[in-house]
Design an enzyme around this catalytic site. Structure first.
Site, PDB file in Angstrom:
ATOM      1  N   ARG A   1       7.408  45.391  69.808  1.00 36.65           N
ATOM      2  CA  ARG A   1       7.297  45.886  68.438  1.00 36.65           C
ATOM      3  C   ARG A   1       6.777  44.789  67.507  1.00 36.65           C
ATOM      4  NH1 ARG A   1       6.452  49.827  64.748  1.00 36.65           N
ATOM      5  NH2 ARG A   1       7.983  49.921  63.072  1.00 36.65           N
TER       6      ARG A   1
ATOM      7  N   CYS B   1      19.198  61.801  61.262  1.00 39.29           N
ATOM      8  CA  CYS B   1      20.113  61.932  60.118  1.00 39.29           C
ATOM      9  C   CYS B   1      20.929  63.216  60.158  1.00 39.29           C
ATOM     10  CB  CYS B   1      19.331  61.852  58.803  1.00 39.29           C
ATOM     11  SG  CYS B   1      18.750  60.198  58.390  1.00 39.29           S
TER      12      CYS B   1
ATOM     13  N   THR C   1      23.523  54.329  58.313  1.00 39.93           N
ATOM     14  CA  THR C   1      24.498  55.368  57.978  1.00 39.93           C
ATOM     15  C   THR C   1      25.768  55.180  58.796  1.00 39.93           C
ATOM     16  OG1 THR C   1      22.728  56.921  57.477  1.00 39.93           O
ATOM     17  CG2 THR C   1      24.903  57.839  57.885  1.00 39.93           C
TER      18      THR C   1
ATOM     19  N   VAL D   1      13.136  52.852  58.936  1.00 42.79           N
ATOM     20  CA  VAL D   1      13.801  52.400  57.716  1.00 42.79           C
ATOM     21  C   VAL D   1      13.422  50.965  57.375  1.00 42.79           C
ATOM     22  CG1 VAL D   1      16.035  51.905  56.647  1.00 42.79           C
ATOM     23  CG2 VAL D   1      15.749  53.967  58.041  1.00 42.79           C
TER      24      VAL D   1
END
Length: 425
Positions: free
Chosen positions: A40, A261, A121, A17
Protein backbone atom coordinates in the site's frame (compact mmCIF):
# COMPACT_ATOMS: atom_id res chain seq x y z
CA UNK A 1 2.29 20.63 23.99
CA UNK A 2 -1.21 21.82 22.94
CA UNK A 3 0.03 24.11 20.19
CA UNK A 4 -1.28 23.19 16.74
CA UNK A 5 1.61 25.04 15.13
CA UNK A 6 3.97 22.48 16.66
CA UNK A 7 1.94 19.49 15.51
CA UNK A 8 3.74 16.70 13.66
CA UNK A 9 0.99 14.30 12.70
CA UNK A 10 0.96 10.58 12.02
CA UNK A 11 -2.08 8.95 10.44
CA UNK A 12 -2.10 5.25 11.37
CA UNK A 13 -3.95 3.26 8.71
CA UNK A 14 -4.28 4.53 5.14
CA UNK A 15 -7.56 3.08 3.97
CA UNK A 16 -10.77 4.85 2.98
CA UNK A 17 -10.66 6.93 6.16
CA UNK A 18 -6.98 7.55 6.80
CA UNK A 19 -5.73 8.54 3.37
CA UNK A 20 -8.15 11.45 2.70
CA UNK A 21 -7.41 12.70 6.22
CA UNK A 22 -3.64 12.47 5.67
CA UNK A 23 -3.97 14.43 2.42
CA UNK A 24 -5.79 17.28 4.15
CA UNK A 25 -3.46 17.45 7.16
CA UNK A 26 -0.45 17.20 4.82
CA UNK A 27 -1.43 20.50 3.22
CA UNK A 28 -0.78 22.37 6.48
CA UNK A 29 1.28 20.21 8.84
CA UNK A 30 4.22 17.79 8.66
CA UNK A 31 2.22 14.59 8.20
CA UNK A 32 3.30 10.96 8.03
CA UNK A 33 0.90 8.54 6.42
CA UNK A 34 1.65 5.18 8.06
CA UNK A 35 0.44 1.71 7.14
CA UNK A 36 1.85 -1.73 7.95
CA UNK A 37 1.03 -2.82 4.39
CA UNK A 38 4.26 -2.14 2.48
CA UNK A 39 2.51 -2.70 -0.87
CA UNK A 40 0.00 0.00 0.00
CA UNK A 41 2.82 2.41 0.88
CA UNK A 42 4.61 1.64 -2.40
CA UNK A 43 1.45 2.41 -4.38
CA UNK A 44 0.81 5.68 -2.57
CA UNK A 45 4.42 6.74 -2.99
CA UNK A 46 4.00 6.39 -6.75
CA UNK A 47 0.75 8.38 -6.64
CA UNK A 48 -1.74 5.51 -6.92
CA UNK A 49 -4.66 5.04 -4.52
CA UNK A 50 -6.26 1.65 -5.15
CA UNK A 51 -9.34 2.62 -3.12
CA UNK A 52 -10.01 5.40 -5.66
CA UNK A 53 -10.87 7.83 -2.85
CA UNK A 54 -8.00 10.16 -3.74
CA UNK A 55 -6.97 11.05 -7.30
CA UNK A 56 -3.31 11.19 -8.36
CA UNK A 57 -3.62 14.98 -8.57
CA UNK A 58 -4.99 15.21 -5.03
CA UNK A 59 -2.32 12.83 -3.78
CA UNK A 60 0.43 15.02 -5.23
CA UNK A 61 -0.96 18.25 -3.75
CA UNK A 62 0.09 18.09 -0.04
CA UNK A 63 3.64 19.39 0.24
CA UNK A 64 4.11 18.16 3.83
CA UNK A 65 2.90 14.56 3.37
CA UNK A 66 5.19 11.52 3.37
CA UNK A 67 4.49 7.79 3.61
CA UNK A 68 6.11 4.95 5.52
CA UNK A 69 5.64 1.46 6.93
CA UNK A 70 8.69 1.72 9.22
CA UNK A 71 7.94 2.02 12.94
CA UNK A 72 11.01 4.19 13.58
CA UNK A 73 9.57 6.94 11.39
CA UNK A 74 6.65 7.34 13.81
CA UNK A 75 9.00 8.48 16.58
CA UNK A 76 9.32 11.96 15.02
CA UNK A 77 5.59 12.65 15.45
CA UNK A 78 3.70 14.03 18.44
CA UNK A 79 0.08 13.62 17.32
CA UNK A 80 -1.09 10.12 16.39
CA UNK A 81 -4.45 9.67 14.65
CA UNK A 82 -5.64 6.06 14.47
CA UNK A 83 -7.89 5.19 11.51
CA UNK A 84 -7.68 1.38 11.45
CA UNK A 85 -10.79 -0.74 10.80
CA UNK A 86 -12.94 -2.10 13.60
CA UNK A 87 -14.68 -5.19 12.17
CA UNK A 88 -16.79 -7.89 13.79
CA UNK A 89 -15.88 -11.57 14.06
CA UNK A 90 -17.89 -14.53 12.79
CA UNK A 91 -19.97 -14.45 15.96
CA UNK A 92 -20.94 -10.78 15.34
CA UNK A 93 -18.76 -9.61 18.24
CA UNK A 94 -16.51 -6.52 18.06
CA UNK A 95 -12.98 -7.34 16.92
CA UNK A 96 -10.62 -4.77 18.40
CA UNK A 97 -7.48 -6.56 17.20
CA UNK A 98 -6.44 -3.84 14.69
CA UNK A 99 -7.15 -1.13 17.26
CA UNK A 100 -5.15 -2.86 19.99
CA UNK A 101 -2.27 -3.57 17.62
CA UNK A 102 -2.14 0.08 16.58
CA UNK A 103 -2.17 1.13 20.24
CA UNK A 104 0.71 -1.22 21.06
CA UNK A 105 2.69 0.13 18.14
CA UNK A 106 2.13 3.76 19.15
CA UNK A 107 3.01 2.91 22.74
CA UNK A 108 6.52 1.99 21.60
CA UNK A 109 7.20 5.53 20.34
CA UNK A 110 4.94 7.55 22.66
CA UNK A 111 6.61 10.49 24.43
CA UNK A 112 5.69 12.96 27.12
CA UNK A 113 3.30 15.59 25.73
CA UNK A 114 2.04 13.44 22.85
CA UNK A 115 -1.63 13.18 21.88
CA UNK A 116 -3.32 10.04 20.54
CA UNK A 117 -6.63 10.51 18.69
CA UNK A 118 -8.86 7.64 17.61
CA UNK A 119 -11.23 7.84 14.63
CA UNK A 120 -12.21 4.17 14.43
CA UNK A 121 -15.82 3.30 15.30
CA UNK A 122 -16.06 1.73 18.75
CA UNK A 123 -18.53 1.31 21.60
CA UNK A 124 -18.69 3.99 24.32
CA UNK A 125 -15.72 3.59 26.63
CA UNK A 126 -13.36 1.74 24.29
CA UNK A 127 -10.85 4.58 23.87
CA UNK A 128 -10.31 5.07 27.59
CA UNK A 129 -10.96 1.51 28.79
CA UNK A 130 -9.36 -0.60 26.05
CA UNK A 131 -6.83 1.59 24.24
CA UNK A 132 -5.46 3.89 26.97
CA UNK A 133 -4.23 1.04 29.21
CA UNK A 134 -2.28 -0.44 26.28
CA UNK A 135 -0.67 2.90 25.50
CA UNK A 136 0.25 3.39 29.17
CA UNK A 137 1.60 -0.12 29.68
CA UNK A 138 3.76 -0.20 26.56
CA UNK A 139 5.09 3.35 26.93
CA UNK A 140 5.42 3.44 30.71
CA UNK A 141 3.65 6.83 30.66
CA UNK A 142 0.55 8.02 32.50
CA UNK A 143 -2.58 9.10 30.65
CA UNK A 144 -3.67 12.72 31.21
CA UNK A 145 -0.36 13.40 32.88
CA UNK A 146 2.28 12.40 30.32
CA UNK A 147 0.12 11.83 27.25
CA UNK A 148 -3.46 12.67 26.27
CA UNK A 149 -6.33 11.08 24.37
CA UNK A 150 -8.81 12.26 21.81
CA UNK A 151 -11.67 10.88 19.76
CA UNK A 152 -13.02 12.24 16.48
CA UNK A 153 -15.18 9.67 14.70
CA UNK A 154 -14.75 9.23 10.96
CA UNK A 155 -17.62 10.15 8.68
CA UNK A 156 -16.22 8.95 5.38
CA UNK A 157 -18.69 7.66 2.78
CA UNK A 158 -16.68 5.54 0.29
CA UNK A 159 -17.19 6.55 -3.32
CA UNK A 160 -18.97 9.79 -2.39
CA UNK A 161 -17.28 12.68 -4.20
CA UNK A 162 -19.65 15.29 -2.74
CA UNK A 163 -19.40 14.58 0.98
CA UNK A 164 -15.67 14.66 1.72
CA UNK A 165 -13.52 15.15 4.82
CA UNK A 166 -13.57 18.94 4.46
CA UNK A 167 -17.30 19.25 3.78
CA UNK A 168 -18.60 17.15 6.70
CA UNK A 169 -18.81 18.65 10.18
CA UNK A 170 -16.46 16.79 12.53
CA UNK A 171 -17.22 15.71 16.08
CA UNK A 172 -14.22 16.07 18.41
CA UNK A 173 -13.46 15.22 22.02
CA UNK A 174 -10.48 15.08 24.38
CA UNK A 175 -9.54 13.42 27.66
CA UNK A 176 -8.99 16.80 29.37
CA UNK A 177 -10.43 20.24 28.63
CA UNK A 178 -7.05 21.39 27.30
CA UNK A 179 -6.67 18.32 25.10
CA UNK A 180 -10.22 18.80 23.82
CA UNK A 181 -9.50 22.40 22.84
CA UNK A 182 -6.29 21.39 21.07
CA UNK A 183 -7.93 18.55 19.15
CA UNK A 184 -10.89 20.72 18.15
CA UNK A 185 -8.57 23.48 16.94
CA UNK A 186 -6.47 20.98 15.00
CA UNK A 187 -9.44 19.60 13.06
CA UNK A 188 -11.01 23.04 12.67
CA UNK A 189 -7.89 24.19 10.87
CA UNK A 190 -8.45 21.75 7.98
CA UNK A 191 -12.25 21.37 7.91
CA UNK A 192 -14.17 24.40 6.60
CA UNK A 193 -17.46 22.65 7.49
CA UNK A 194 -16.55 23.12 11.14
CA UNK A 195 -16.48 20.95 14.23
CA UNK A 196 -18.70 20.01 17.15
CA UNK A 197 -16.81 19.62 20.41
CA UNK A 198 -18.45 16.93 22.54
CA UNK A 199 -18.30 17.09 26.33
CA UNK A 200 -16.44 13.79 26.63
CA UNK A 201 -14.86 11.00 24.61
CA UNK A 202 -17.68 8.64 25.60
CA UNK A 203 -20.28 11.05 24.19
CA UNK A 204 -18.37 11.28 20.90
CA UNK A 205 -18.03 7.48 20.72
CA UNK A 206 -21.75 7.04 21.38
CA UNK A 207 -22.66 9.68 18.78
CA UNK A 208 -20.72 7.84 16.11
CA UNK A 209 -22.09 4.41 16.82
CA UNK A 210 -25.73 5.57 16.75
CA UNK A 211 -25.35 7.42 13.43
CA UNK A 212 -25.20 4.15 11.55
CA UNK A 213 -27.42 2.25 13.98
CA UNK A 214 -30.20 4.73 13.22
CA UNK A 215 -29.80 4.18 9.47
CA UNK A 216 -29.67 0.42 9.95
CA UNK A 217 -32.94 0.33 11.89
CA UNK A 218 -34.70 2.61 9.39
CA UNK A 219 -33.60 0.48 6.43
CA UNK A 220 -34.68 -2.65 8.33
CA UNK A 221 -38.18 -1.18 8.65
CA UNK A 222 -38.34 -0.53 4.92
CA UNK A 223 -36.98 -4.02 4.18
CA UNK A 224 -39.67 -5.55 6.38
CA UNK A 225 -42.30 -3.50 4.59
CA UNK A 226 -40.90 -4.82 1.29
CA UNK A 227 -41.32 -8.39 2.54
CA UNK A 228 -44.93 -7.66 3.47
CA UNK A 229 -45.82 -5.83 0.27
CA UNK A 230 -44.24 -8.59 -1.82
CA UNK A 231 -46.65 -11.08 -0.28
CA UNK A 232 -49.49 -8.65 -1.00
CA UNK A 233 -48.32 -8.32 -4.62
CA UNK A 234 -47.79 -4.57 -4.16
CA UNK A 235 -44.73 -2.82 -5.59
CA UNK A 236 -42.78 -1.44 -2.60
CA UNK A 237 -41.13 1.40 -4.46
CA UNK A 238 -44.44 2.67 -5.78
CA UNK A 239 -45.72 2.69 -2.20
CA UNK A 240 -42.64 4.61 -1.03
CA UNK A 241 -42.99 7.15 -3.84
CA UNK A 242 -46.60 7.76 -2.86
CA UNK A 243 -45.81 8.01 0.86
CA UNK A 244 -42.84 10.25 0.06
CA UNK A 245 -45.16 13.03 -1.06
CA UNK A 246 -45.67 13.79 2.66
CA UNK A 247 -43.10 16.38 3.76
CA UNK A 248 -41.75 14.46 6.76
CA UNK A 249 -41.63 10.93 5.32
CA UNK A 250 -38.04 9.68 5.46
CA UNK A 251 -36.62 8.66 2.02
CA UNK A 252 -35.20 5.23 2.88
CA UNK A 253 -35.24 2.42 0.32
CA UNK A 254 -35.10 -1.39 0.64
CA UNK A 255 -31.87 -3.19 -0.12
CA UNK A 256 -28.79 -5.02 1.07
CA UNK A 257 -27.06 -3.50 4.10
CA UNK A 258 -23.33 -4.15 4.14
CA UNK A 259 -20.09 -2.24 4.19
CA UNK A 260 -17.74 -1.23 6.95
CA UNK A 261 -20.28 0.89 8.88
CA UNK A 262 -24.03 0.28 8.76
CA UNK A 263 -23.80 -3.51 8.78
CA UNK A 264 -21.16 -3.55 11.54
CA UNK A 265 -21.49 -0.60 13.92
CA UNK A 266 -24.79 -1.66 15.55
CA UNK A 267 -23.08 -4.78 16.90
CA UNK A 268 -20.61 -2.58 18.79
CA UNK A 269 -23.48 -0.86 20.58
CA UNK A 270 -25.42 -4.07 21.25
CA UNK A 271 -22.25 -5.71 22.60
CA UNK A 272 -21.77 -2.89 25.11
CA UNK A 273 -25.46 -2.89 26.00
CA UNK A 274 -25.43 -6.62 26.76
CA UNK A 275 -22.22 -6.18 28.73
CA UNK A 276 -24.05 -3.85 31.12
CA UNK A 277 -27.08 -6.13 31.35
CA UNK A 278 -29.45 -4.66 28.77
CA UNK A 279 -30.73 -6.74 25.86
CA UNK A 280 -31.44 -4.42 22.90
CA UNK A 281 -34.49 -5.55 20.97
CA UNK A 282 -35.13 -3.13 18.11
CA UNK A 283 -31.46 -2.90 17.05
CA UNK A 284 -30.93 -6.67 16.96
CA UNK A 285 -34.27 -7.27 15.24
CA UNK A 286 -33.26 -4.78 12.57
CA UNK A 287 -29.92 -6.50 12.12
CA UNK A 288 -31.65 -9.87 11.71
CA UNK A 289 -33.96 -8.51 9.01
CA UNK A 290 -31.17 -6.79 7.09
CA UNK A 291 -28.83 -9.77 7.28
CA UNK A 292 -31.54 -11.96 5.79
CA UNK A 293 -32.22 -9.88 2.68
CA UNK A 294 -29.57 -11.52 0.51
CA UNK A 295 -31.06 -14.97 1.04
CA UNK A 296 -34.53 -13.54 0.44
CA UNK A 297 -33.47 -12.13 -2.94
CA UNK A 298 -32.02 -15.47 -4.04
CA UNK A 299 -35.06 -17.44 -2.85
CA UNK A 300 -37.38 -15.04 -4.67
CA UNK A 301 -35.41 -15.40 -7.91
CA UNK A 302 -35.44 -19.21 -7.58
CA UNK A 303 -39.21 -19.18 -7.11
CA UNK A 304 -39.64 -16.98 -10.18
CA UNK A 305 -37.39 -19.26 -12.21
CA UNK A 306 -39.47 -22.26 -11.19
CA UNK A 307 -42.66 -20.46 -12.20
CA UNK A 308 -41.12 -19.90 -15.65
CA UNK A 309 -40.12 -23.58 -15.79
CA UNK A 310 -36.41 -22.74 -15.70
CA UNK A 311 -34.41 -25.53 -14.02
CA UNK A 312 -32.45 -24.04 -11.13
CA UNK A 313 -29.96 -26.89 -10.77
CA UNK A 314 -27.03 -26.16 -13.14
CA UNK A 315 -28.70 -22.91 -14.25
CA UNK A 316 -26.40 -20.07 -15.29
CA UNK A 317 -27.01 -17.10 -13.02
CA UNK A 318 -25.31 -13.72 -13.37
CA UNK A 319 -24.87 -11.49 -10.33
CA UNK A 320 -24.04 -7.96 -11.44
CA UNK A 321 -22.03 -6.23 -8.73
CA UNK A 322 -20.09 -7.42 -5.70
CA UNK A 323 -19.12 -4.23 -3.87
CA UNK A 324 -21.21 -3.10 -0.91
CA UNK A 325 -22.30 0.07 -2.76
CA UNK A 326 -22.26 1.65 -6.19
CA UNK A 327 -19.26 3.23 -7.95
CA UNK A 328 -16.76 2.11 -5.34
CA UNK A 329 -14.31 -0.83 -5.19
CA UNK A 330 -14.98 -1.58 -1.50
CA UNK A 331 -16.07 -5.20 -0.91
CA UNK A 332 -15.82 -5.18 2.88
CA UNK A 333 -18.80 -6.91 4.45
CA UNK A 334 -20.71 -6.90 1.18
CA UNK A 335 -24.04 -8.69 1.53
CA UNK A 336 -24.09 -9.58 -2.16
CA UNK A 337 -22.13 -12.61 -0.99
CA UNK A 338 -25.31 -13.87 0.72
CA UNK A 339 -27.13 -13.94 -2.62
CA UNK A 340 -24.27 -15.87 -4.22
CA UNK A 341 -24.04 -18.44 -1.42
CA UNK A 342 -27.78 -19.03 -1.48
CA UNK A 343 -27.76 -19.70 -5.22
CA UNK A 344 -24.89 -22.13 -4.73
CA UNK A 345 -27.04 -24.04 -2.22
CA UNK A 346 -29.39 -24.73 -5.13
CA UNK A 347 -26.41 -26.02 -7.18
CA UNK A 348 -26.69 -23.22 -9.71
CA UNK A 349 -23.63 -21.94 -11.58
CA UNK A 350 -23.03 -18.34 -10.54
CA UNK A 351 -20.97 -15.78 -12.45
CA UNK A 352 -20.09 -12.55 -10.67
CA UNK A 353 -19.32 -9.50 -12.77
CA UNK A 354 -18.10 -6.22 -11.28
CA UNK A 355 -15.81 -3.84 -13.20
CA UNK A 356 -14.98 -1.97 -9.97
CA UNK A 357 -13.58 -4.96 -8.08
CA UNK A 358 -9.98 -6.13 -7.85
CA UNK A 359 -10.25 -9.85 -8.81
CA UNK A 360 -7.38 -10.83 -6.51
CA UNK A 361 -9.06 -9.15 -3.55
CA UNK A 362 -12.36 -10.89 -4.29
CA UNK A 363 -10.61 -14.23 -4.48
CA UNK A 364 -8.70 -13.66 -1.26
CA UNK A 365 -11.67 -12.31 0.71
CA UNK A 366 -14.53 -14.48 -0.57
CA UNK A 367 -12.96 -17.15 -2.84
CA UNK A 368 -14.92 -15.68 -5.76
CA UNK A 369 -13.64 -15.51 -9.32
CA UNK A 370 -14.92 -12.23 -10.73
CA UNK A 371 -15.32 -12.66 -14.47
CA UNK A 372 -13.67 -10.01 -16.73
CA UNK A 373 -16.62 -9.71 -19.14
CA UNK A 374 -20.09 -11.08 -19.75
CA UNK A 375 -21.48 -12.93 -22.75
CA UNK A 376 -24.83 -12.27 -24.40
CA UNK A 377 -27.64 -14.83 -24.38
CA UNK A 378 -25.88 -16.80 -21.64
CA UNK A 379 -27.93 -16.56 -18.44
CA UNK A 380 -31.11 -18.07 -17.04
CA UNK A 381 -31.32 -15.39 -14.37
CA UNK A 382 -29.72 -11.99 -13.87
CA UNK A 383 -29.57 -10.22 -10.52
CA UNK A 384 -28.77 -6.52 -10.66
CA UNK A 385 -27.22 -6.31 -7.18
CA UNK A 386 -25.22 -3.04 -7.24
CA UNK A 387 -26.05 0.22 -8.99
CA UNK A 388 -22.74 0.90 -10.74
CA UNK A 389 -22.88 3.57 -13.44
CA UNK A 390 -21.73 0.99 -15.99
CA UNK A 391 -24.85 -1.05 -15.30
CA UNK A 392 -27.06 2.02 -15.48
CA UNK A 393 -25.54 2.83 -18.87
CA UNK A 394 -26.44 -0.64 -20.17
CA UNK A 395 -30.10 0.00 -19.42
CA UNK A 396 -32.88 -2.53 -19.82
CA UNK A 397 -31.93 -3.53 -23.37
CA UNK A 398 -28.25 -4.07 -22.64
CA UNK A 399 -28.90 -6.12 -19.52
CA UNK A 400 -31.69 -8.18 -21.08
CA UNK A 401 -29.37 -9.13 -23.97
CA UNK A 402 -27.22 -10.99 -21.45
CA UNK A 403 -30.06 -13.41 -20.72
CA UNK A 404 -31.36 -16.33 -22.69
CA UNK A 405 -34.72 -16.13 -24.42
CA UNK A 406 -36.46 -17.32 -21.25
CA UNK A 407 -34.82 -15.71 -18.23
CA UNK A 408 -35.46 -13.77 -15.01
CA UNK A 409 -34.22 -10.23 -14.36
CA UNK A 410 -34.35 -9.17 -10.72
CA UNK A 411 -33.44 -5.60 -9.72
CA UNK A 412 -32.22 -5.27 -6.12
CA UNK A 413 -31.43 -1.56 -6.45
CA UNK A 414 -34.50 -0.34 -8.31
CA UNK A 415 -32.40 1.03 -11.15
CA UNK A 416 -34.84 0.05 -13.89
CA UNK A 417 -38.55 0.81 -14.25
CA UNK A 418 -40.94 -1.73 -12.74
CA UNK A 419 -42.16 -2.67 -16.22
CA UNK A 420 -38.60 -3.52 -17.32
CA UNK A 421 -37.90 -6.24 -14.74
CA UNK A 422 -39.47 -9.46 -13.52
CA UNK A 423 -39.02 -8.54 -9.89
CA UNK A 424 -37.40 -6.04 -7.55
CA UNK A 425 -37.14 -5.13 -3.89
Amino acid sequence: MFDIHQARIAIIGLGYVGLPLAVEFGKKYPTLGFDINATRIDSLTTGVDTTLEVSPEELAEPEHLTFSHQLDDLATCNVYIVTVPTPIDKHKRPDLTPLRSASQMIGKVLKTGDVVIYESTVYPGATEEDCAPILAEVSGLTVNQDFFLGYSPERINPGDKQHRVTTIQKVTAGSTPEAADFIDALYSSIIPAGTHKASSIRVAEAAKVIENTQRDVNIALINELALIFNKLNIDTREVLEAAGTKWNFLPFRPGLVGGHCIGVDPFYLTHKAQEIGYHPQIILAGRQINDGMGAYVAETVVRMMTQKRIHVVDANILVMGLTFKENCPDIRNTRVIDIIKEFEQYHARVDVYDPWVNPEEAQEEYQINVIPHVDKNAYDAIVLAVGHEEFCDLGETGIRHLGRENHILFDVKGLLPRSAVDGRL
